[in-house]
Design a protein around this motif. Structure first.
Motif, short mmCIF file in Angstrom:
data_model
loop_
_atom_site.label_atom_id
_atom_site.label_comp_id
_atom_site.label_asym_id
_atom_site.label_seq_id
_atom_site.Cartn_x
_atom_site.Cartn_y
_atom_site.Cartn_z
N SER A 25 29.27 -35.32 25.14
CA SER A 25 28.98 -34.11 24.79
C SER A 25 29.93 -33.27 25.46
O SER A 25 29.64 -32.06 25.33
N TYR B 73 28.36 -29.84 23.34
CA TYR B 73 26.66 -29.71 23.97
C TYR B 73 27.30 -28.65 24.73
O TYR B 73 26.42 -27.18 24.28
N SER C 237 22.24 -34.04 22.46
CA SER C 237 23.85 -34.46 22.22
C SER C 237 24.21 -35.50 22.56
O SER C 237 23.51 -36.76 23.81
#
Length: 305
Positions: A53, A57, A210
């Protein structure tokens, strides 16, 4: 806040490495970035590898996006496990050479997996493996909501939740005690034991907002379990939706439930998917091939000196 970078800068000055390789951005990468700024001129070459991530993210947060962009503009080489992340990195300012995209896990010893995965035909398996993360990215509670909608179809199945966050324990108890689903939480266990569990599973379900590839999805694929994974990961770089797995939304338990029901009802689907995913495993997850590929990273970097 500067303790880690200061210590790292001193160590680099003392040890004089030819290359600094950071694995993960938000802790390791940010530390190296600050250490490089403290160090000044003469800092070694830097290869930065991002995990799941790190970009996908965290880029949505202004402070992190700024840090990520500064990091990407400072590295000498970049590697990751998703083509998706390469494109995101380029948009955020990466100009350094990109190493070959490959799984960060390093792959599997296929000789150990082959015999185990073949013991139980996928269509005869009666276990569902569900990732239990409930945190900044994990959405195990959504996965459990989807499973509740499949209660009738799951009558003859065991649902096993692994890597369970404490936040989901009460919901698991509720599904078992009041909905009637045969569900349990798997205690922490060895990697070999996890692979054996996947070899007995018909379906693997992972729900998150994510991720990169999702290591558990790769393990499931390798062991013949039908992968159902959220489209917020790089799963489409590994499976063909509707053929070798399903990609699902992270926030829609109704859609997730429908995909689970399809994989429960269609024996041909899971059998064909297992064959396709084993071929993918042989081509892209063989530890021997990936170790040579990783070694090639360093050879390419040092030969460019």
């Amino acid at each position: 806040m500067l303790y880690g970078p200061k210590v790292l800068a001193r160590l680099i000055r003392k040890l004089k490495p030819d290359l600094v390789h950071s694995l993960e951005f938000q802790h390791c990468g940010y530390n190296v970035l600050k250490a490089k700024e403290l160090y000044g001129s003469g800092f070694p070459k830097w290869l930065a590898t991002n995990w799941g991530s790190d970009i996908y993210y965290y880029r949505q947060f202004e402070d992190h996006q700024s840090q990520i962009s500064r990091l990407l503009k400072s590295v000498d080489y970049y590697s990751c496990e998703c083509e998706r992340d390469v494109q995101l990195a380029l948009k955020l300012g990466l100009t350094a050479p990109v190493m070959s995209v490959m799984p960060n896990t390093g792959g599997f010893d296929l000789s150990k997996l082959e015999g185990v995965r073949a013991i139980h035909p996928p269509s005869k398996r009666r276990i569902l493996m569900v990732k239990g993360y409930q945190h900044f990215a994990g959405r195990a509670l959504t996965a459990l909501d989807a499973l509740e909608r499949c209660a009738q179809e799951l009558k003859s199945y065991l649902v096993v939740v692994f890597s369970a966050s404490p936040e989901i324990y009460a919901r698991v108890d509720e599904l078992r005690d009041y909905v009637g689903i045969n569900i349990r939480i798997l205690p922490h266990t060895s990697h070999d034991a996890m692979l054996r569990m996947f070899s007995r599973a018909r379906i693997y379900l992972g729900v998150s907002v994510s991720d990169a590839i999702s290591t558990s999805m790769l393990e499931a694929m390798a062991m013949g379990a039908f992968p159902i994974q959220t489209d917020t990961s790089c799963c489409t770089e590994w499976i063909e939706c509707g053929k070798s797995g399903f990609q699902i939304p992270a926030d829609n338990p109704e859609v997730i439930a429908e995909r689970i029901k399809m994989a429960l009802a269609n024996d041909d689907l899971v059998e064909v998917a297992a064959e396709l995913n084993w071929k993918t495993t042989q081509e892209r997850l063989d530890r021997r091939l990936l170790s040579k590929k990783a070694e090639g990273f360093y050879r390419a970097i040092f030969s460019a000196e």
